[in-house]
Design a protein around this motif. Sequence first.
Motif, PDB file in Angstrom:
ATOM      1  N   LYS A 185       0.968  -1.217   0.164  1.00  0.00           N
ATOM      2  CA  LYS A 185      -0.085   0.016   0.026  1.00  0.00           C
ATOM      3  C   LYS A 185       0.818   1.307   0.051  1.00  0.00           C
ATOM      4  O   LYS A 185       0.296   2.345  -0.156  1.00  0.00           O
ATOM      5  CB  LYS A 185      -1.059   0.055   1.398  1.00  0.00           C
ATOM      6  CG  LYS A 185      -0.323   0.113   2.576  1.00  0.00           C
ATOM      7  CD  LYS A 185      -1.189   0.129   3.648  1.00  0.00           C
ATOM      8  CE  LYS A 185      -0.709   0.384   5.025  1.00  0.00           C
ATOM      9  NZ  LYS A 185      -1.441   0.252   6.244  1.00  0.00           N
ATOM     10  N   MET A 188       4.203  11.926   1.194  1.00  0.00           N
ATOM     11  CA  MET A 188       3.781  10.726   2.192  1.00  0.00           C
ATOM     12  C   MET A 188       4.335   9.510   1.514  1.00  0.00           C
ATOM     13  O   MET A 188       3.489   8.422   1.527  1.00  0.00           O
ATOM     14  CB  MET A 188       2.230  10.798   2.064  1.00  0.00           C
ATOM     15  CG  MET A 188       1.537  11.838   2.492  1.00  0.00           C
ATOM     16  SD  MET A 188       2.218  12.269   4.520  1.00  0.00           S
ATOM     17  CE  MET A 188       1.250  11.176   5.584  1.00  0.00           C
ATOM     18  N   LYS A 207       6.310   6.177   2.372  1.00  0.00           N
ATOM     19  CA  LYS A 207       6.666   5.494   3.414  1.00  0.00           C
ATOM     20  C   LYS A 207       8.050   5.330   3.718  1.00  0.00           C
ATOM     21  O   LYS A 207       8.876   5.315   2.555  1.00  0.00           O
ATOM     22  CB  LYS A 207       6.186   4.097   3.330  1.00  0.00           C
ATOM     23  CG  LYS A 207       4.578   4.159   3.176  1.00  0.00           C
ATOM     24  CD  LYS A 207       3.885   4.538   4.350  1.00  0.00           C
ATOM     25  CE  LYS A 207       2.111   4.171   4.098  1.00  0.00           C
ATOM     26  NZ  LYS A 207       1.348   4.803   4.878  1.00  0.00           N
ATOM     27  N   GLU A 214       1.429  10.412  -2.293  1.00  0.00           N
ATOM     28  CA  GLU A 214       0.755  11.668  -2.791  1.00  0.00           C
ATOM     29  C   GLU A 214       1.599  12.259  -3.668  1.00  0.00           C
ATOM     30  O   GLU A 214       2.055  13.529  -3.436  1.00  0.00           O
ATOM     31  CB  GLU A 214       0.293  12.398  -1.471  1.00  0.00           C
ATOM     32  CG  GLU A 214      -0.644  11.713  -0.534  1.00  0.00           C
ATOM     33  CD  GLU A 214      -1.032  12.728   0.579  1.00  0.00           C
ATOM     34  OE1 GLU A 214      -0.308  13.665   0.730  1.00  0.00           O
ATOM     35  OE2 GLU A 214      -1.931  12.182   1.403  1.00  0.00           O
ATOM     36  N   ALA A 218       0.049   2.983  -3.449  1.00  0.00           N
ATOM     37  CA  ALA A 218      -1.092   3.601  -3.440  1.00  0.00           C
ATOM     38  C   ALA A 218      -1.411   4.869  -2.578  1.00  0.00           C
ATOM     39  O   ALA A 218      -1.850   5.745  -2.825  1.00  0.00           O
ATOM     40  CB  ALA A 218      -2.222   2.640  -3.078  1.00  0.00           C
ATOM     41  N   GLU A 219      -0.598   4.998  -1.430  1.00  0.00           N
ATOM     42  CA  GLU A 219      -0.807   5.959  -0.445  1.00  0.00           C
ATOM     43  C   GLU A 219       0.056   7.290  -0.606  1.00  0.00           C
ATOM     44  O   GLU A 219       0.067   8.124  -0.136  1.00  0.00           O
ATOM     45  CB  GLU A 219      -0.714   5.155   1.088  1.00  0.00           C
ATOM     46  CG  GLU A 219      -2.044   4.328   1.376  1.00  0.00           C
ATOM     47  CD  GLU A 219      -1.924   4.033   2.766  1.00  0.00           C
ATOM     48  OE1 GLU A 219      -0.704   4.342   3.555  1.00  0.00           O
ATOM     49  OE2 GLU A 219      -2.664   3.147   3.270  1.00  0.00           O
ATOM     50  N   TYR A 261       9.080  10.614   6.248  1.00  0.00           N
ATOM     51  CA  TYR A 261       7.568  10.174   6.560  1.00  0.00           C
ATOM     52  C   TYR A 261       7.155  10.469   7.988  1.00  0.00           C
ATOM     53  O   TYR A 261       7.953   9.947   8.816  1.00  0.00           O
ATOM     54  CB  TYR A 261       7.426   8.723   5.835  1.00  0.00           C
ATOM     55  CG  TYR A 261       5.962   8.412   6.071  1.00  0.00           C
ATOM     56  CD1 TYR A 261       5.133   8.455   4.956  1.00  0.00           C
ATOM     57  CD2 TYR A 261       5.557   7.806   7.302  1.00  0.00           C
ATOM     58  CE1 TYR A 261       3.702   8.498   5.281  1.00  0.00           C
ATOM     59  CE2 TYR A 261       4.057   7.646   7.526  1.00  0.00           C
ATOM     60  CZ  TYR A 261       3.221   7.901   6.314  1.00  0.00           C
ATOM     61  OH  TYR A 261       1.780   7.423   6.820  1.00  0.00           O
TER      62      TYR A 261
END
Length: 543
Positions: free
Chosen positions: A235, A455, A457, A241, A238-239, A450
């Motif tokens: 993820k 954003m 990770k 930005e 996908a997370e 982060y």
Amino acid sequence: MKLNHIVSFCLIAMLFACKENKPEPKEVAEAKQPNIVFIITDDHAYQALSAYDDKLIKTPHIDRLANEGMLFHKAFVTNSICSPSRAVALTGRFSHLNSVRDNLDVFDTTQVTFPRLLQKAGYETAIYGKWHLKSEPKGFDFWEVLPDQGHYYHPEFLTPQGEIKEKGYVTDVITDKAIHYLDSLRTDSKPFMLMYNHKAPHRQWWPSMHDLEDFKYKKIPVPETLFDEYKTKSKASAEAEMRIADHMALSADNKIAPEILEKLKYEEFLDWYKSSYTERFNRLNAAEQEQWQKVYGPINEEFLKNSPKGQALTLWKYQRYMEDYLGVIKSVDRNVGRLLDYLDDNNLTENTMVVYTSDQGFYLGEHGWFDKRFMYEESFRTPLLIRYPNHIKAGSVNTDLVQNIDFASTVLDVAQVEIPKDMQGLSLTPLFEGNNKNWRDALYYHYYEYPGIHMVKRHYGVRTERYKLIRFYYNIEAWELYDLEKDPQEMNNVYDNPDYAEVQKQMHKRLEELRVQYDDASDSLNQNWIESDVKRLKSLGWD
């Protein structure tokens, strides 16, 4: 001939004879040490340099360094973000040891850097352009640097005498300053090391007035992965930005005026996007604003009349992004040519090593992204071209695994200065002659910023010639494994795939070996950092 004329003639002849027979002074002999010009651009993707691939842009002046020197096809960074990358280049040490893990950290100027060591060895050192380390430059005899990121138009500079503001376009101004140093300030009797650092092509890609229209009517090829759905990835993708579709600014990035967006009732992803555009537009003088509007006015009018939606909007934003990004690089290429011409015209080329690199790579739509940070190839990999006449054969190509941690050791080695034992990189000089015996078989990477803008990770990992293993951590626990030979675009995460069980085991082993080798294996230290980072980020308004 009169007696006084004869005497004068004899005296002049004696002076010339003495000068010709006089032993060469020590300072002139020292000047025969190699000079070094170190060029660092900001966010220059290797995909946008025609020495690597000419489908997007022609960069003939930068390409000269490949044609007359060596092109490195597998050059990478240790931490794909601006400030940390610069700290690594200066110190030859990984981020966790050099005081700069993210763009919020302040560089500790008391530590050993290659400019300071060159100074002690008799070199004159200078830096012009981007510094971005929050502390005052040390180890430089001459310096004028941009505050933080700096501005494209009419930029301010920090100098030993205080802040000044210059007229003009930043890439031109930085080059003017670098050439002025070479021509008027440097000490001819000393070897020099010049860091010539460009802001460009950093976001938000405001091209020079000379280049406003160069790419406006060209169809830019679309990357195959522009609409990547991250099906096998963690993820973390996908997370993040930094998708062109969702997070790129129509105003600040794509140059759509805020009043147009208000008419369309379009809400930007971040509140500061519109004000950022206005601030930069207001830096232009009246003549520049008029010229700007001649080019961008019709683009705004057309967007108002026929504003695209969905995938069509993503494709429109991608094209606009690339038009400006490539336009900014056009100015970098032209100005690098100016500096190379100066070296040629002043007999400095033969005794000067020129390094061209970027602080990291950049996404040009791959995986739907702009920006950098991830350990995936487009941001992990960086351009590297080195010209060093009589030491590197013209037109050479290198495919060994090299990294920006190697820059400090290489410069010191070329200057015949002892390399400190705590520098963690390798000198590239053996590779200049094609000697890669006992060269590294793997690279280590660690990214820390982060939570923060974009954003992405926190993660670390290892890359070998064929495979890449990444661990995402902090508020996530996820692993990704890629077979770069079969999957060069990194679309298929094969972690826990039975067919790669042995590869996965070996990559875990190699990762832990590198963490020990580079002194980054302390989980307690990492936990202390995380706790301090949480306090710092909360003080800055992050949840």
